[in-house]
Write an enzyme that holds these catalytic residues in place. Structure first.
Site, mmCIF file in Angstrom:
data_model
loop_
_atom_site.group_PDB
_atom_site.id
_atom_site.type_symbol
_atom_site.label_atom_id
_atom_site.label_comp_id
_atom_site.label_asym_id
_atom_site.label_seq_id
_atom_site.Cartn_x
_atom_site.Cartn_y
_atom_site.Cartn_z
ATOM 1 N N PRO A 126 126.159 66.991 50.138
ATOM 2 C CA PRO A 126 125.352 67.432 48.997
ATOM 3 C C PRO A 126 123.908 67.726 49.414
ATOM 4 O O PRO A 126 123.492 67.317 50.495
ATOM 5 C CB PRO A 126 125.420 66.240 48.040
ATOM 6 N N LYS A 170 121.067 67.441 56.149
ATOM 7 C CA LYS A 170 121.794 68.323 57.056
ATOM 8 C C LYS A 170 120.818 69.035 57.996
ATOM 9 O O LYS A 170 121.042 69.118 59.201
ATOM 10 C CB LYS A 170 122.612 69.349 56.253
ATOM 11 N N GLU A 225 116.236 54.280 20.826
ATOM 12 C CA GLU A 225 116.525 53.710 22.147
ATOM 13 C C GLU A 225 117.171 52.337 22.003
ATOM 14 O O GLU A 225 118.065 51.979 22.777
ATOM 15 C CB GLU A 225 115.259 53.613 22.998
HETATM 16 P P1 ADP Z 1 119.711 69.195 53.364
HETATM 17 O O1 ADP Z 1 119.532 70.169 54.463
HETATM 18 O O2 ADP Z 1 120.951 68.369 53.496
HETATM 19 O O3 ADP Z 1 119.569 69.751 51.991
HETATM 20 P P2 ADP Z 1 117.306 68.130 54.450
HETATM 21 O O4 ADP Z 1 117.728 67.851 55.840
HETATM 22 O O5 ADP Z 1 116.525 69.363 54.237
HETATM 23 O O6 ADP Z 1 118.544 68.108 53.479
HETATM 24 O O7 ADP Z 1 116.535 66.870 53.910
HETATM 25 C C1 ADP Z 1 115.328 66.996 53.218
HETATM 26 C C2 ADP Z 1 114.383 65.892 53.630
HETATM 27 O O8 ADP Z 1 114.871 64.640 53.215
HETATM 28 C C3 ADP Z 1 114.219 65.794 55.106
HETATM 29 O O9 ADP Z 1 113.189 66.605 55.558
HETATM 30 C C4 ADP Z 1 113.912 64.329 55.314
HETATM 31 O O10 ADP Z 1 112.534 64.111 55.177
HETATM 32 C C5 ADP Z 1 114.609 63.653 54.184
HETATM 33 N N1 ADP Z 1 115.880 63.057 54.605
HETATM 34 C C6 ADP Z 1 117.108 63.406 54.173
HETATM 35 N N2 ADP Z 1 118.049 62.644 54.742
HETATM 36 C C7 ADP Z 1 117.422 61.801 55.567
HETATM 37 C C8 ADP Z 1 117.869 60.756 56.448
HETATM 38 N N3 ADP Z 1 119.162 60.436 56.577
HETATM 39 N N4 ADP Z 1 116.939 60.093 57.148
HETATM 40 C C9 ADP Z 1 115.632 60.392 57.024
HETATM 41 N N5 ADP Z 1 115.145 61.361 56.221
HETATM 42 C C10 ADP Z 1 116.026 62.051 55.490
HETATM 43 ZN ZN ZN Z 2 118.988 59.238 22.953
#
Ligand code: ADP
Ligand code: ZN
Length: 629
Positions: A205, A210, A427
């Site tokens: 997701p 990734k 709420e």
């Molecule tokens: P995707 O490509 O899966 O959409 P990204 O690699 O662009 O996600 O992740 C966005 C940001 O979230 C990264 O730049 C990083 O800062 C943070 N992040 C996401 N997953 C991790 C992880 N497992 N460890 C450290 N930072 C993460």
């Molecule tokens: Zn409500």
């Protein structure tokens, strides 16, 4: 565009200056008097002439009184000869200096060539400016077929990412370590006749990391990293995508060993032939080109393509064939330990107070992706900075959770007394129903401080890890959603627009019970097939594959579920009116009630299993975002 006009103005100004200069020279020319040779002879004889410049047939005469005259001699006859013919006094002539300049003199350039050349030059300049404008505003106009991939060279140490920067996702890391080996010691594998994988598909997701993972592979192997998004291949013009792919692979092969990272490959790699909208030809060509390039890799080429997608279901099966993206690595959303680790990674460079307990934050953030957690740490730092403290404290982290989840608190949003009262009861209704129904998730927090677009919210978190959901849970959820509506109706005998989102949630849920999960009296069948509209990548159209008769029965079933949920909510509200009032009054007083406090308020009626145990830490993970009603 304003830049364009500025340049136009500059050019115009240059024109005016040049024109002015010209007219100046011209007029100064006119001030010099043109005389005949006989007059000149006379002047020489009178001793008035100081110096004569001869170039070709034209004469510049400088008089002793500093004035200047021009004249023309006859062609084919030497100057001295001419003067003699007019009867010059040889002695006087000797006193006059005569400079003879050879032809093609500077006067020729200034008088003939320059006026011709200058406009041409100016026009050339103008066109050059125009071209630059066109390129500036549409940078790629001249380089359409070239890929716009961003390259991260190995020399770029500052931006280098390694596996240490990626927390969690252990299985994926293990798989990708192999790829690093391939890139670093290819010979080891070649000598055994092994075929190096050409493509790796990262599935997961959005925000699970990734991209950062692919970068880490490049960083670990210390090779260049080409980064492009699938959507960047697709342009308005057919054929551009394919030529960009060619260009990208050519560049990559030149700097092998390296990694090509294609983000959102589903933008080009959707099943072919499913073309909706005019652009599918283009996508097919682009996809074909990617496949052709990957097939064309020699085994020794050592370029590895890593592609990422969150929609593996829509990918063309041809992508997954051996020799293409035959390795698939799944990145799971982080569990509680991963979340803690990810936050620690992002805590680097942020001074944390001693009281900070990351575990508690991890407990409260089921469903958060890596990107959400990175964002959370950043928000916490911003909140701390706003409070003018030197360290990030636990309270900042707590507040950051809610900010990331629900949008910023809108304290300034003033509610009238009446509005506040309605919101509090509404709420309280949600919270009460969630507390009483055994299958509903326990309440974590109730608040009437508006956030984002919600006037108030009740946060529930599931008590245990759940991958399957039962019908009872769905029915309880529906009753909780309608709890606010039922309360407004009971207490004020009046309805407000505040419940509209709740109704939407409840209705969608009821529809899914009937059409997706076979949980209604219509039996174990699904109804309707959803189709992806390719250019939006979202479910926006649903194909009806059932008769009108069934449609009417579906509507009846949905209505019956909603009715059941509403009746359940009403019943709870009537039976526990005392507790409802207690919660509502407290909300009006303090606006936000946290879990511990909430439990004290409803201690008499809360089922045991929903009580927060002292020191309870292990909350569930791997769950969808906490529900907000
Ligand atoms: P995707 O490509 O899966 O959409 P990204 O690699 O662009 O996600 O992740 C966005 C940001 O979230 C990264 O730049 C990083 O800062 C943070 N992040 C996401 N997953 C991790 C992880 N497992 N460890 C450290 N930072 C993460
Ligand atoms: Zn409500």
């Amino acid at each position: 565009m304003s830049k364009f006009f500025r340049n136009l103005l500059i050019i115009f100004a240059i024109f005016i200056v040049v024109a002015a200069a010209f007219s100046f020279f011209r007029t100064s020319d006119k001030n010099t008097q043109a005389i005949s040779i006989s007059q000149l002879t006379q002047e020489i004889n009178d001793g008035k002439v100081d110096r004569i410049e001869v170039s070709d047939n034209s004469l510049n005469v400088f008089l002793k009184d500093n004035s200047k005259q021009t004249s023309t001699k006859e062609k084919e006859v030497a100057f001295s000869e001419s003067l003699k013919n007019y009867g010059v006094d040889p002695n006087k002539l000797k006193e006059t200096k005569i400079d003879i300049k050879s032809g093609g003199s500077s006067s020729f350039i200034t008088s003939t060539l320059l006026p011709l050349l200058l406009p041409v030059l100016a026009i050339g300049l103008f066109i050059w400016f125009l071209m630059r404008q066109v390129q500036g505003s549409n940078n790629r106009a001249m380089s359409f077929g070239q890929s716009s991939a961003k390259v991260m060279e190995t020399s770029d140490r500052r931006k280098r990412v390694t596996f240490a920067d990626v927390a969690g996702v252990k299985e994926a890391k293990e798989e990708l370590k192999e790829i690093v080996e391939f890139l670093r010691f290819p010979q080891k594998f070649f000598s055994l006749g092994a075929r190096i994988p050409k493509g790796v598909l990262l599935l997961g997701p959005p925000g699970v990391g990734k991209t950062i993972m692919a970068r880490a592979v490049a960083g670990e192997a210390n090779v260049p990293f080409f980064h492009i998004s699938g959507s960047e291949f697709v342009e308005m013009f057919v054929g551009v995508g394919a030529s960009r792919v060619r260009d990208l692979f050519k560049r990559a092969k030149r700097s092998a060993p390296c990694i090509i990272f294609i983000d959102e490959i589903d933008a080009v790699g959707r099943q072919r032939g499913a073309g909706l909208g005019g652009s599918h030809d283009e996508r097919e060509q682009t996809l074909n080109q990617i496949l052709v390039e990957m097939d064309g890799f020699e085994n020794e080429t050592n370029v590895i393509v890593i592609a990422a997608t969150n929609r593996p279901d829509v990918l063309d099966p041809a992508l997954m064939r051996p020799g293409r993206f035959d390795r698939q690595v799944i990145l799971d959303p982080p569990d509680i330990n991963d979340r803690e680790a990810i936050m620690k990674v992002h805590a680097k460079g942020k001074p944390l107070a001693k009281n900070v307990n990351m575990r508690q934050i991890a407990e409260r953030t089921p469903g958060f992706s890596g990107a959400d957690l990175a964002n959370l740490m950043n928000e916490a730092a911003i909140l701390a900075a706003r409070r003018n403290v030197k360290e990030v404290e636990q309270i900042d982290l707590y507040q950051a959770i809610e900010k990331v989840m629900l949008g910023p608190e809108r304290k300034s949003h003033l509610m009238s007394k009446k509005e506040k009262e309605i919101a509090a009861w509404h709420e309280a209704g949600h919270a009460l129903v969630a507390t009483v129904l055994p299958h509903a998730d326990p309440v974590h927090k109730v608040s009437i401080v508006s956030r984002g677009r919600a006037a108030g919210y009740t946060m529930k978190l599931p008590a245990e890890d759940k991958n399957l959901h039962s019908k009872s849970e769905f029915l309880a959820d529906m009753a909780v959603s309608l709890g606010g509506y039922a309360t407004e109706k009971t207490i004020f005998n009046e309805l407000t627009t505040g419940a509209s989102n709740d109704l939407k949630v409840a209705t969608n849920l009821a529809r899914q019970l009937v059409t997706r999960y076979g949980m209604s009296d219509l039996g174990p069948m699904t109804f309707g097939e959803s189709h992806d509209m390719i250019f939006l990548g979202r479910e926006i159209s649903e194909q009806k594959n059932y008769s009108e008769k069934i449609a009417a029965r579906i509507d009846d079933e949905i209505a019956a579920f909603i009715d059941l949920g509403y009746k359940t909510a009403l019943e709870v509200i009537k039976k526990y009116h005392k507790e409802l009032k207690t919660i509502a009054d407290k909300l009006i007083e303090v606006e936000t009630i946290e879990r511990e406090e909430f439990q004290k308020l409803v201690a008499d009626i809360i089922p045991k299993e929903k009580m927060l145990q002292p020191g309870q830490a292990d909350l569930p993970s791997n769950l969808p975002s906490p529900a907000v009603a």
